[in-house]
Design a protein around this motif. Structure first.
Motif: not given
Lengths: 225, 121
Positions: B1-5, B7-9, B57
């Motif tokens: 979940m943190k990695y997805l965040l 990438v999105v950021q 992030e």
């Protein structure tokens, strides 16, 4: 496949060099310097051209733009410190820019270098994406400029800590301003070791340097050449 | 979940860079798009248009690895072997000397302008 292996190779070498640097504590083992040397030697020995390496390298390069934008975040969190010291930051960035130009032109003139090389020197203290554009605008050789920019950055990152100690440059503001305005992004990345306040002053100095340089370099080039 | 965040950021940051590049081309400014993107993001953060948590992030991931991101560009030096000759050494000495003079002078000037500071470290 080639792209992924070059990305993995670059990241792997960088991680190992970072580990070695932290473990040994020797500032001449600064990871960007050692990783670059190791990569160049590997590519030359294996006879791989730079363009092939960049099949993978360009993906890392793409992150440079968002990373420059990301510097806005520490500026935001440290905004109060920056505003409190705005006079010092502004005047020192201007002094640094002018000092850098005068010293480099004087030495280049003493050893009788060509005009193109002198022009390529002017944006040397500015972050590489900006310096490239300035160099092309004023009639320098952009590839030479990139080389000078990298050397200026590495000199700051490697010799900076020693200068801090020898000359009692011992506050977040003085450390950040000197690194940001003399050694741009490469030097500023070294400031992560000195805490968020120093880092943000470094980033703001670097950013102001880039803006000031973009205005001043063409003016100096026009006046002198 | 943190990695997805993360990438999105990074894409959010990339969008600012892209807008900066478009503005620069459009207005014929002799500045790189990333610097304009930085100023735009700073303006958005300070005015509250973009909440800090939208980029926290991503920035926290990219900034510590900034030196890694420079490596592909620095490896490009290999295309200019003349810079590794005696001529190149002279050029490097000049950059080194100029950078050190600038660095020390600026640092001392800033330190002097600050005056007495309590939180020396």
């Amino acid at each position: 496949m080639i792209a992924i292996s070059f990305i993995a190779l670059t990241v792997g070498i960088f991680m190992f060099m970072t580990w070695l640097y932290k473990r040994s504590g020797i500032s001449f083992l600064f990871p960007i310097l050692t990783s670059t040397i190791v990569l160049i030697v590997m590519l030359v020995v294996l006879n791989i051209p730079y363009s092939t390496y960049m099949e993978g390298g360009k993906f890392i390069n793409w992150l440079l733009g968002p990373a420059v934008v990301a510097m806005a975040y520490p500026l935001y969190t440290q905004w109060d410190t920056i505003m409190k010291n705005r006079k010092i930051i502004l005047s020192c960035v201007a002094v640094a820019m002018i000092t850098g130009m005068i010293t480099v032109l004087l030495m280049a003139w003493l050893v009788n270098l060509e005009d193109e090389v002198m022009l390529s020197y002017l944006p040397k203290s500015i972050t590489s994406p900006v310096a490239l554009q300035i160099s092309a605008t004023i009639g320098g050789i952009p590839q030479f400029t990139v080389f000078f920019v990298i050397v200026a950055g590495i000199v700051g990152a490697v010799c900076g800590p020693l200068c801090y100690r020898l000359f009692h440059i011992d506050t977040p503001v003085s450390r950040g301003v000197s690194m940001g305005s003399a050694s741009h992004g490469i030097g500023v990345s070294k400031l992560t070791e000195y805490g968020e306040q120093t880092l943000s002053i470094g980033s703001v100095s670097m950013t102001l340097s880039a803006i000031l340089g973009a205005l001043l370099c063409p003016l100096v080039a026009w006046l002198l050449f | 979940m943190k990695y997805l965040l993360i990438v999105v950021q990074i894409f959010v940051l990339y969008a600012f860079c892209w807008v900066g590049t478009v503005l620069v081309t459009w207005l014929h400014m002799p500045l790189p798009g990333s610097i304009i993107g930085l100023l735009l993001l700073l303006g958005c953060l300070l005015s509250g248009i973009v909440p800090a948590k939208f980029v926290k992030e991503g920035a926290g991931f990219l900034l510590p690895i900034l030196t890694l991101l420079f490596i592909p560009a620095t490896v490009g030096i290999m295309n200019y072997p003349q810079l590794l000759s005696g001529y190149g050494v002279v050029l490097v000495i000049i950059v080194t000397a100029s950078t050190l003079i600038t660095f020390i002078l600026t640092g001392k000037l800033a330190r002097r302008m600050e005056g007495k500071v309590d939180d020396c470290n």
